[in-house]
Motif scaffolding. Structure first.
Motif, PDB file in Angstrom:
ATOM      1  N   ARG A 244       0.849  -1.196   0.000  1.00  0.00           N
ATOM      2  CA  ARG A 244       0.000   0.000   0.000  1.00  0.00           C
ATOM      3  C   ARG A 244       0.891   1.255   0.000  1.00  0.00           C
ATOM      4  O   ARG A 244       1.975   1.255   0.570  1.00  0.00           O
ATOM      5  CB  ARG A 244      -0.930   0.008   1.204  1.00  0.00           C
ATOM      6  CG  ARG A 244      -0.245   0.079   2.549  1.00  0.00           C
ATOM      7  CD  ARG A 244      -1.264  -0.028   3.684  1.00  0.00           C
ATOM      8  NE  ARG A 244      -0.672   0.174   4.997  1.00  0.00           N
ATOM      9  CZ  ARG A 244      -0.103  -0.801   5.700  1.00  0.00           C
ATOM     10  NH1 ARG A 244      -0.038  -2.043   5.218  1.00  0.00           N
ATOM     11  NH2 ARG A 244       0.411  -0.544   6.892  1.00  0.00           N
ATOM     12  N   GLN A 245       0.363   2.289  -0.658  1.00  0.00           N
ATOM     13  CA  GLN A 245       1.108   3.540  -0.741  1.00  0.00           C
ATOM     14  C   GLN A 245       0.607   4.501   0.321  1.00  0.00           C
ATOM     15  O   GLN A 245      -0.597   4.668   0.519  1.00  0.00           O
ATOM     16  CB  GLN A 245       0.948   4.182  -2.130  1.00  0.00           C
ATOM     17  CG  GLN A 245       1.815   5.426  -2.322  1.00  0.00           C
ATOM     18  CD  GLN A 245       1.748   5.968  -3.731  1.00  0.00           C
ATOM     19  OE1 GLN A 245       0.985   5.467  -4.557  1.00  0.00           O
ATOM     20  NE2 GLN A 245       2.556   6.979  -4.017  1.00  0.00           N
ATOM     21  N   GLU A 246       1.537   5.114   1.019  1.00  0.00           N
ATOM     22  CA  GLU A 246       1.221   6.131   2.016  1.00  0.00           C
ATOM     23  C   GLU A 246       2.094   7.344   1.736  1.00  0.00           C
ATOM     24  O   GLU A 246       3.308   7.311   1.988  1.00  0.00           O
ATOM     25  CB  GLU A 246       1.447   5.606   3.429  1.00  0.00           C
ATOM     26  CG  GLU A 246       0.495   4.472   3.810  1.00  0.00           C
ATOM     27  CD  GLU A 246       0.596   4.071   5.268  1.00  0.00           C
ATOM     28  OE1 GLU A 246       1.391   4.716   5.988  1.00  0.00           O
ATOM     29  OE2 GLU A 246      -0.107   3.127   5.675  1.00  0.00           O
ATOM     30  N   GLU A 247       1.474   8.392   1.191  1.00  0.00           N
ATOM     31  CA  GLU A 247       2.175   9.606   0.789  1.00  0.00           C
ATOM     32  C   GLU A 247       3.285   9.263  -0.199  1.00  0.00           C
ATOM     33  O   GLU A 247       3.005   8.752  -1.272  1.00  0.00           O
ATOM     34  CB  GLU A 247       2.705  10.354   2.028  1.00  0.00           C
ATOM     35  CG  GLU A 247       1.576  10.827   2.948  1.00  0.00           C
ATOM     36  CD  GLU A 247       2.078  11.575   4.161  1.00  0.00           C
ATOM     37  OE1 GLU A 247       3.296  11.660   4.362  1.00  0.00           O
ATOM     38  OE2 GLU A 247       1.225  12.094   4.904  1.00  0.00           O
ATOM     39  N   VAL A 248       4.548   9.492   0.144  1.00  0.00           N
ATOM     40  CA  VAL A 248       5.616   9.303  -0.842  1.00  0.00           C
ATOM     41  C   VAL A 248       6.332   7.961  -0.683  1.00  0.00           C
ATOM     42  O   VAL A 248       7.303   7.696  -1.391  1.00  0.00           O
ATOM     43  CB  VAL A 248       6.648  10.447  -0.735  1.00  0.00           C
ATOM     44  CG1 VAL A 248       6.003  11.772  -1.079  1.00  0.00           C
ATOM     45  CG2 VAL A 248       7.278  10.488   0.646  1.00  0.00           C
ATOM     46  N   VAL A 249       5.880   7.125   0.246  1.00  0.00           N
ATOM     47  CA  VAL A 249       6.533   5.831   0.455  1.00  0.00           C
ATOM     48  C   VAL A 249       5.500   4.721   0.322  1.00  0.00           C
ATOM     49  O   VAL A 249       4.283   4.959   0.292  1.00  0.00           O
ATOM     50  CB  VAL A 249       7.214   5.746   1.842  1.00  0.00           C
ATOM     51  CG1 VAL A 249       8.301   6.785   1.974  1.00  0.00           C
ATOM     52  CG2 VAL A 249       6.183   5.874   2.955  1.00  0.00           C
ATOM     53  N   TYR A 250       5.999   3.498   0.263  1.00  0.00           N
ATOM     54  CA  TYR A 250       5.144   2.317   0.228  1.00  0.00           C
ATOM     55  C   TYR A 250       5.361   1.525   1.514  1.00  0.00           C
ATOM     56  O   TYR A 250       6.461   1.519   2.089  1.00  0.00           O
ATOM     57  CB  TYR A 250       5.477   1.434  -0.975  1.00  0.00           C
ATOM     58  CG  TYR A 250       5.031   2.030  -2.292  1.00  0.00           C
ATOM     59  CD1 TYR A 250       3.828   1.641  -2.882  1.00  0.00           C
ATOM     60  CD2 TYR A 250       5.813   2.984  -2.946  1.00  0.00           C
ATOM     61  CE1 TYR A 250       3.418   2.193  -4.093  1.00  0.00           C
ATOM     62  CE2 TYR A 250       5.408   3.540  -4.150  1.00  0.00           C
ATOM     63  CZ  TYR A 250       4.212   3.130  -4.718  1.00  0.00           C
ATOM     64  OH  TYR A 250       3.815   3.678  -5.900  1.00  0.00           O
ATOM     65  N   VAL A 251       4.307   0.859   1.968  1.00  0.00           N
ATOM     66  CA  VAL A 251       4.395  -0.021   3.136  1.00  0.00           C
ATOM     67  C   VAL A 251       4.109  -1.441   2.673  1.00  0.00           C
ATOM     68  O   VAL A 251       3.065  -1.711   2.062  1.00  0.00           O
ATOM     69  CB  VAL A 251       3.406   0.390   4.239  1.00  0.00           C
ATOM     70  CG1 VAL A 251       3.476  -0.601   5.398  1.00  0.00           C
ATOM     71  CG2 VAL A 251       3.714   1.796   4.729  1.00  0.00           C
ATOM     72  N   LEU A 252       5.030  -2.329   2.925  1.00  0.00           N
ATOM     73  CA  LEU A 252       4.866  -3.745   2.592  1.00  0.00           C
ATOM     74  C   LEU A 252       4.509  -4.516   3.857  1.00  0.00           C
ATOM     75  O   LEU A 252       5.184  -4.390   4.879  1.00  0.00           O
ATOM     76  CB  LEU A 252       6.156  -4.318   2.005  1.00  0.00           C
ATOM     77  CG  LEU A 252       6.715  -3.685   0.723  1.00  0.00           C
ATOM     78  CD1 LEU A 252       7.953  -4.430   0.284  1.00  0.00           C
ATOM     79  CD2 LEU A 252       5.665  -3.676  -0.360  1.00  0.00           C
ATOM     80  N   SER A 253       3.452  -5.305   3.789  1.00  0.00           N
ATOM     81  CA  SER A 253       3.123  -6.251   4.862  1.00  0.00           C
ATOM     82  C   SER A 253       3.679  -7.599   4.453  1.00  0.00           C
ATOM     83  O   SER A 253       3.332  -8.147   3.400  1.00  0.00           O
ATOM     84  CB  SER A 253       1.607  -6.334   5.063  1.00  0.00           C
ATOM     85  OG  SER A 253       1.096  -5.111   5.536  1.00  0.00           O
ATOM     86  N   LEU A 254       4.569  -8.127   5.295  1.00  0.00           N
ATOM     87  CA  LEU A 254       5.316  -9.340   4.962  1.00  0.00           C
ATOM     88  C   LEU A 254       5.077 -10.428   5.996  1.00  0.00           C
ATOM     89  O   LEU A 254       4.947 -10.146   7.190  1.00  0.00           O
ATOM     90  CB  LEU A 254       6.816  -9.036   4.891  1.00  0.00           C
ATOM     91  CG  LEU A 254       7.249  -7.899   3.962  1.00  0.00           C
ATOM     92  CD1 LEU A 254       8.750  -7.647   4.125  1.00  0.00           C
ATOM     93  CD2 LEU A 254       6.915  -8.231   2.508  1.00  0.00           C
ATOM     94  N   LEU A 255       5.046 -11.671   5.531  1.00  0.00           N
ATOM     95  CA  LEU A 255       4.982 -12.828   6.422  1.00  0.00           C
ATOM     96  C   LEU A 255       6.395 -13.373   6.561  1.00  0.00           C
ATOM     97  O   LEU A 255       6.967 -13.895   5.613  1.00  0.00           O
ATOM     98  CB  LEU A 255       4.041 -13.890   5.853  1.00  0.00           C
ATOM     99  CG  LEU A 255       3.877 -15.163   6.692  1.00  0.00           C
ATOM    100  CD1 LEU A 255       3.219 -14.833   8.034  1.00  0.00           C
ATOM    101  CD2 LEU A 255       3.064 -16.219   5.942  1.00  0.00           C
ATOM    102  N   VAL A 256       6.957 -13.225   7.758  1.00  0.00           N
ATOM    103  CA  VAL A 256       8.301 -13.719   8.061  1.00  0.00           C
ATOM    104  C   VAL A 256       8.143 -14.835   9.084  1.00  0.00           C
ATOM    105  O   VAL A 256       7.829 -14.579  10.251  1.00  0.00           O
ATOM    106  CB  VAL A 256       9.208 -12.607   8.609  1.00  0.00           C
ATOM    107  CG1 VAL A 256      10.615 -13.142   8.862  1.00  0.00           C
ATOM    108  CG2 VAL A 256       9.246 -11.423   7.657  1.00  0.00           C
ATOM    109  N   GLY A 257       8.330 -16.089   8.650  1.00  0.00           N
ATOM    110  CA  GLY A 257       8.022 -17.212   9.539  1.00  0.00           C
ATOM    111  C   GLY A 257       6.530 -17.240   9.799  1.00  0.00           C
ATOM    112  O   GLY A 257       5.723 -17.355   8.873  1.00  0.00           O
ATOM    113  N   GLN A 258       6.119 -17.078  11.050  1.00  0.00           N
ATOM    114  CA  GLN A 258       4.710 -17.005  11.409  1.00  0.00           C
ATOM    115  C   GLN A 258       4.305 -15.600  11.848  1.00  0.00           C
ATOM    116  O   GLN A 258       3.204 -15.406  12.360  1.00  0.00           O
ATOM    117  CB  GLN A 258       4.410 -18.002  12.535  1.00  0.00           C
ATOM    118  CG  GLN A 258       4.650 -19.458  12.166  1.00  0.00           C
ATOM    119  CD  GLN A 258       3.774 -19.893  10.996  1.00  0.00           C
ATOM    120  OE1 GLN A 258       2.581 -19.622  10.976  1.00  0.00           O
ATOM    121  NE2 GLN A 258       4.368 -20.563  10.021  1.00  0.00           N
ATOM    122  N   GLU A 259       5.189 -14.631  11.646  1.00  0.00           N
ATOM    123  CA  GLU A 259       4.922 -13.263  12.080  1.00  0.00           C
ATOM    124  C   GLU A 259       4.662 -12.359  10.874  1.00  0.00           C
ATOM    125  O   GLU A 259       5.283 -12.513   9.805  1.00  0.00           O
ATOM    126  CB  GLU A 259       6.113 -12.708  12.875  1.00  0.00           C
ATOM    127  CG  GLU A 259       6.415 -13.467  14.161  1.00  0.00           C
ATOM    128  CD  GLU A 259       5.350 -13.278  15.207  1.00  0.00           C
ATOM    129  OE1 GLU A 259       4.681 -12.224  15.192  1.00  0.00           O
ATOM    130  OE2 GLU A 259       5.169 -14.172  16.043  1.00  0.00           O
TER     131      GLU A 259
END
Length: 296
Positions: A244-259
């Motif tokens: 998702r884009q928030e202003e001038v940056v992007y935020v990635l939601s990542l699955l790392v292991g079970q987190e």
């Protein structure tokens, strides 16, 4: 202060294990016991609780002798006021939640019973039988009963034998928070058997690693698990769940292991990146860099 210097011969399958443990645990501390199955962790808890008798040595709690092989002193379990939570909860199936907890209290102490039901979130379940409870609810009952044994005593020792291992991850994290809060609230000395590294980091101040019936290593969680100096970059494998884009940056939601973790990325870093892609996060000085992995 708990001073332990004990020896016991254990039969493990076809072999014999010579348990030889020396430990000193400060009052009010939370410590963790680590080790593979059959190294003596549960037996050590049982000897502290008086459910098993050492062959030699001594156990001294706050200058009171609980066991001494030389003088044949052995304080029975009912005189130790130790609360122990077993992995299988060990609740009385024919007693209600309230009666399971009251079993460890003065039966006329309704005020303390109500307090324990409240702080463990069991008030609404007080008349239910264990068979009708979820795993997390049973865990709370076992914990409340253990607290009932120790909350009004001087020693206030709580022994936990992998009490959260059968719970799902979300509930496990919730009960870890509650356990830590209760430990601090009642000024407990807590000894926790756990194989979960994250749980040990979150809860324990000191870690004792058992190998072949002896303390092989001891130290803080950081000293035990992070004792080697890490050089270069840390690489973590992750799956993209959302972009998702928030202003001038992007935020990635990542699955790392079970987190699930969120990181900030630039427009160039997310170019060509899609939900479901596998990526490698390479972090140095806590600055993540993203490299897209080929599918397949």
């Amino acid at each position: 202060m708990i001073a332990i210097d004990i020896q016991k011969q254990l039969q493990t399958g076809t072999a014999t294990l010579a348990l030889n443990i020396q430990m000193q645990i400060a009052q009010g501390a939370m410590v963790s016991l680590l080790g593979s199955s059959g190294t003596g962790k549960t037996t050590l808890l049982r000897m502290l609780a008086g459910l098993s008798r050492p062959d030699g040595g001594h156990i001294i709690v706050n200058d009171q002798v609980w066991f001494d092989a030389n003088t044949r002193m052995f304080k029975p379990p009912q005189a130790r006021s130790v609360g122990m939570v077993f992995q299988d909860y060990a609740l009385f199936p024919n007693l209600s939640v309230a009666d399971n907890i009251a079993y460890a209290l003065n039966k006329t102490d309704t005020r303390q019973l109500a307090h324990l039901l409240e702080i463990t979130g069991l008030s609404a379940l007080s008349q239910r039988l264990p068979g009708s409870l979820s795993g997390g609810q049973k865990q709370r009952v076992a914990l409340a009963r253990a607290l009932a044994r120790v909350m009004l005593t001087e020693s206030r020792i709580l022994l936990l034998d992998e009490p959260l291992s059968a719970l799902d991850e979300g509930l496990r994290h919730q009960l870890q928070d509650e356990l830590l809060s209760l430990h601090r609230q009642f000024g407990l000395t807590t000894i926790l058997v756990s194989h979960d590294v994250g749980e040990v980091f979150k809860l324990a101040q000191q870690v004792y690693c058992l190998e072949a019936g002896r303390i092989a290593r001891q130290g803080t969680p950081a000293e035990i698990f992070l004792h080697q100096q890490v050089q270069g970059k840390l690489n973590l494998q992750a799956q993209v769940l959302a972009i998702r884009q928030e202003e001038v940056v992007y935020v990635l939601s990542l699955l790392v292991g079970q987190e699930i973790v969120d990181i900030i990325a630039s427009a160039s870093e997310v170019t060509g990146l899609n939900v479901g892609d596998r990526i490698t996060m390479s972090a140095k000085a806590f600055s993540p860099l993203i490299f897209k992995q080929p599918n397949g």
